[in-house]
Design a protein around this motif. Structure first.
Motif, PDB file in Angstrom:
ATOM      1  N   VAL A 122       2.557   1.706  -3.382  1.00  0.00           N
ATOM      2  CA  VAL A 122       1.673   2.272  -4.407  1.00  0.00           C
ATOM      3  C   VAL A 122       1.595   3.787  -4.259  1.00  0.00           C
ATOM      4  N   SER A 123       1.539   4.252  -3.004  1.00  0.00           N
ATOM      5  CA  SER A 123       1.479   5.697  -2.767  1.00  0.00           C
ATOM      6  C   SER A 123       2.724   6.376  -3.306  1.00  0.00           C
ATOM      7  N   ASP A 124       3.892   5.750  -3.051  1.00  0.00           N
ATOM      8  CA  ASP A 124       5.148   6.330  -3.559  1.00  0.00           C
ATOM      9  C   ASP A 124       5.221   6.260  -5.071  1.00  0.00           C
ATOM     10  N   ARG A 177      -4.900   5.529   3.445  1.00  0.00           N
ATOM     11  CA  ARG A 177      -3.950   6.563   3.001  1.00  0.00           C
ATOM     12  C   ARG A 177      -3.687   6.439   1.510  1.00  0.00           C
ATOM     13  N   THR A 178      -3.529   5.194   1.050  1.00  0.00           N
ATOM     14  CA  THR A 178      -3.298   4.970  -0.382  1.00  0.00           C
ATOM     15  C   THR A 178      -4.513   5.422  -1.192  1.00  0.00           C
ATOM     16  N   TYR A 221      -4.267   9.025  -1.790  1.00  0.00           N
ATOM     17  CA  TYR A 221      -3.308   9.314  -2.873  1.00  0.00           C
ATOM     18  C   TYR A 221      -3.923   9.007  -4.232  1.00  0.00           C
ATOM     19  N   VAL A 224      -7.106  -1.741  -3.758  1.00  0.00           N
ATOM     20  CA  VAL A 224      -7.088  -0.908  -2.551  1.00  0.00           C
ATOM     21  C   VAL A 224      -8.460  -0.937  -1.870  1.00  0.00           C
ATOM     22  N   CYS A 227       0.843  -1.210   0.000  1.00  0.00           N
ATOM     23  CA  CYS A 227       0.000   0.000   0.000  1.00  0.00           C
ATOM     24  C   CYS A 227       0.870   1.250   0.000  1.00  0.00           C
ATOM     25  N   SER A 228       1.883   1.250   0.870  1.00  0.00           N
ATOM     26  CA  SER A 228       2.789   2.405   0.923  1.00  0.00           C
ATOM     27  C   SER A 228       3.561   2.546  -0.376  1.00  0.00           C
TER      28      SER A 228
END
Length: 703
Positions: A44-46, A85-86, A89, A68, A41-42
């Motif tokens: 994907v955000s990056d 969070r994702t 984003y 997600v 998940c993190s």
């Protein structure tokens, strides 16, 4: 440190291996290890940060949204938090790539289905929230680029709205008190709250620039939703969407109004008053742009509902009220179909219906007399059909309408319609009593009365005798008067018979009138009382018998009205006035004015053509002695006033006689004594003046 050492240029390296990275992330977003799912998940955000216009990332966005969404409902809390969070984003990324200045139509067409069908329809609150917020922002950024997808967006929003309202609202509505007013207020509040939903603002923006070629698909889906949508919120938003569609497309919507109208008639019967009212307004708005054939079909539908479905009468009144407010010009084009139904509705027993129908009548700005004349044929045709209905209420309303026509038009009532009305009403006089039959009898008599302007006309008009003769009519009325199991109804028919005999001279009716009146105004004798005179003058018996019911009052009134039809007045006048004077003593005060009025009618009819002065004098002094006690009734001014007027009429008639030598002085001494007592205590100046005039006449001419 490892990443920095191995990858000196991270951005270039990620771009170079973007396909493999995306593939790897997709594969591990549903890994069985929660740490892997959370890390992905993190990642994907990056990955999507600063790659707004990267084609490979854009192509992967729909699938990433799906993955997600699933992780937002993960069993592990930390994974759910990371997924949320994702999602934020992804939301920002989606809004940016869908900007009207940069986006292609393909991007929107690939992303929208995921947000609409999997995001909005999800049972997970977080998924719904992020989907809605994303779509709202997309509508602001993408603008007209969303318009090709209106047929998908709006139905999806309407369906999703059912899950957005807190369950507590529905529960409270169900559990609220049985008071309809409380439920209506709560539902109205829920409807207002539904229209403040952010979904409604998106629908509004989408419909502002809807194109004509999209209407067919959109109308088809809205019509389908009208059948499948359940609950207050979805239906309110659906109806609001139709309102916005009408306001934004206007004449362009005309070819599709028929389909929408059919759908709205399916919604308008909803059990919620709020939905019914809103839908009635929508129907009224659609009529502005409907074809003439559609308007005719709507009028036929409403007429059919009103005359065949008793539970929909209030709804039809509401729809007509909305039409008069929102599409008055259209309503005026179908007056021949609308006016009869409006006239019928104005005679309903429901106050709510009457208010709605009266509002329509006022908006049309028509007068009763002119409208009845102009649409006589249409109104009567509807009434004759309704009189044959199986609904007692509708029969009652129709009879009321015919009664109103007779009273309003009077002698201008066309003979053809009078005959048809009498024929239709006579058909309902047969058989047992039913609630509302009173109105049939009233309408029948008033229709006959409307044919003449003078009192005591001999014989019914010739065009009526072909339908019913005088003898048949009197027999019908007497038959209904004898239905004493329904005393209110029997009394009402007696009054109707009295009104008829006030206008028509029907000699053969008097014997029936007298017999009927005696059956209610004389105390029944015991079986062992074989002697006619036995008990007639027994004070004890008389004191236990009182005249105090509406039925007895009607019988008293009938004597006064029927007196003019008496064929042998000279031999009957003493008996008639004697009976009325006698029962005055055992009559309740509220009925005494009726007795006095009947006496007054009999006395007014006394003249030298059939009564010699000796007979006149005997009758007048008998009545004077019988009624004089009423002048001392200081508690009831109505009784006192009518009694004084009757005594004044007696003295006036006696004053016209050549000689009063045969007058019974003892009777008039008693009358004078009561009059003097009245004068001494009277507080009403007018009554005192009348009393003084009566006393002066007795002193000067009789004593």
């Amino acid at each position: 440190k490892i990443w920095s050492t191995l990858v000196p240029r991270p951005s270039e390296t990620v771009d170079k291996h973007l396909d493999d990275i995306i593939k790897e992330l997709k594969g591990h977003l549903h890994d069985r290890l929660w740490r892997t799912r959370e890390g992905c998940c993190s990642a994907v955000s990056d990955l999507i940060r600063n790659r707004t216009h990267n084609k490979k990332v854009m192509e992967a966005i729909p699938e990433l949204w799906e993955l997600v969404f699933k992780l937002m409902d993960d069993v592990k809390e930390s994974v759910r938090t990371a997924a949320c969070r994702t999602g934020e984003y992804l939301s920002r990324y989606t809004v940016n790539v869908c900007d009207v200045d940069h986006v292609s139509y393909d991007a929107i067409s690939t992303i929208l289905p995921v947000l609409l069908h999997q995001g909005l329809s999800s049972a997970v609150t977080e998924v719904q929230t992020v989907s809605i917020m994303t779509l709202i922002k997309m509508s602001e950024k993408s603008g007209k680029l969303l318009h090709p997808h209106v047929g998908v967006i709006i139905p999806a929003f309407i369906i999703a709205s059912s899950t957005l309202e807190p369950q507590l609202f529905s529960h409270v509505t169900t559990m609220v008190s049985d008071s309809n007013e409380d439920k209506d207020k709560l539902e109205e509040a829920r409807a207002q709250l539904a229209l403040t939903s952010p979904l409604v603002s998106v629908i509004d923006k989408c419909l502002r620039h809807v194109k004509e070629d999209q209407l067919e698909v959109l109308v088809k889906k809205l019509s389908s939703l009208s059948k499948s949508s359940v609950g207050l919120t979805p239906r309110i938003i659906l109806l609001h969407s139709v309102v916005l569609l009408v306001l934004n497309t206007r004449e362009s919507l005309a070819p599709h109004v028929g389909k929408l109208m059919a759908a709205m008639f399916g919604v308008v019967t909803d059990r919620s008053p709020t939905v019914r009212s809103k839908c009635a307004s929508v129907i009224a708005m659609l009529l502005r742009y409907a074809k003439a054939s559609t308007v005719d079909n709507v009028m036929k539908k409403l007429r059919s509902w009103y005359t065949e479905k008793e539970d929909l009468e209030a709804l039809v009144a509401l729809i007509f009220n909305k039409i008069s407010n929102l599409s008055l010009d259209v309503l005026k084009t179908v007056n021949s179909a609308a006016i009869p139904l409006i006239v019928l509705g104005r005679h309903s027993d429901s106050q709510e219906e009457i208010e709605n129908w009266t509002g329509v009548w006022v908006e049309l700005g028509v007068s009763d007399l002119t409208t009845y004349k102009m649409y006589m044929s249409d109104v009567c045709s509807l009434c004759y059909t309704a009189l044959e209905s199986s609904s007692w209420c509708l029969r009652k309303q129709s009879a009321k309408v015919l009664d109103t026509l007779a009273r309003t038009l009077g002698t201008e009532y066309p003979a053809q319609f009078q005959v048809n009305s009498v024929k239709s009403l006579l058909g309902l006089t047969e058989g047992r009593y039913w609630k509302g039959k009173e109105e049939v009898m009233t309408a029948l008599v008033d229709t006959l009365i409307a044919m003449v302007t003078e009192d005591h006309v001999t014989g019914l008009p010739s065009h009526v005798t072909s339908v019913v003769t005088e003898t048949q009519l009197v027999e019908i009325l007497f038959r209904e008067c004898r239905k004493t199991s329904q005393p209110d109804y029997a009394g009402h028919v007696m009054r109707c018979l009295g009104d008829l005999l006030d206008r028509y001279h029907i000699p053969e009716s008097w014997s029936g009138v007298w017999e009927l009146a005696l059956s209610h105004l004389q105390e029944e004798k015991e079986e062992q009382d074989t002697t006619p005179d036995e008990g007639c003058h027994d004070n004890t018996t008389r004191n236990t018998f009182t005249i105090d019911t509406k039925l007895q009052e009607s019988a008293v009134l009938l004597i006064g009205c029927g007196w003019a039809s008496c064929p042998d007045k000279a031999s009957s006048v003493t008996m008639t006035t004697g009976l009325l004077s006698q029962i005055l003593r055992v009559t309740r005060w509220s009925i005494q004015p009726t007795v006095l009025c009947s006496l007054e009618k009999v006395l007014k009819d006394i003249d030298t053509t059939w009564a010699e002065e000796t007979l006149q004098l005997r009758v007048l002094e008998g009545v004077a002695g019988g009624v004089v006690r009423g002048v001392e009734d200081m508690a009831h001014s109505s009784v006192r006033g009518i009694t004084l007027n009757l005594l004044k009429a007696i003295t006036d008639k006696m004053g016209q006689m050549e000689s009063l030598e045969g007058a019974d002085k003892a009777v008039f001494e008693g009358v004078l004594s009561h009059i003097r007592d009245q004068i001494s205590t009277e507080t009403n100046h007018n009554f005192k003046v009348v009393g003084i005039l009566i006393a002066k006449f007795i002193e000067d001419r009789i004593l």
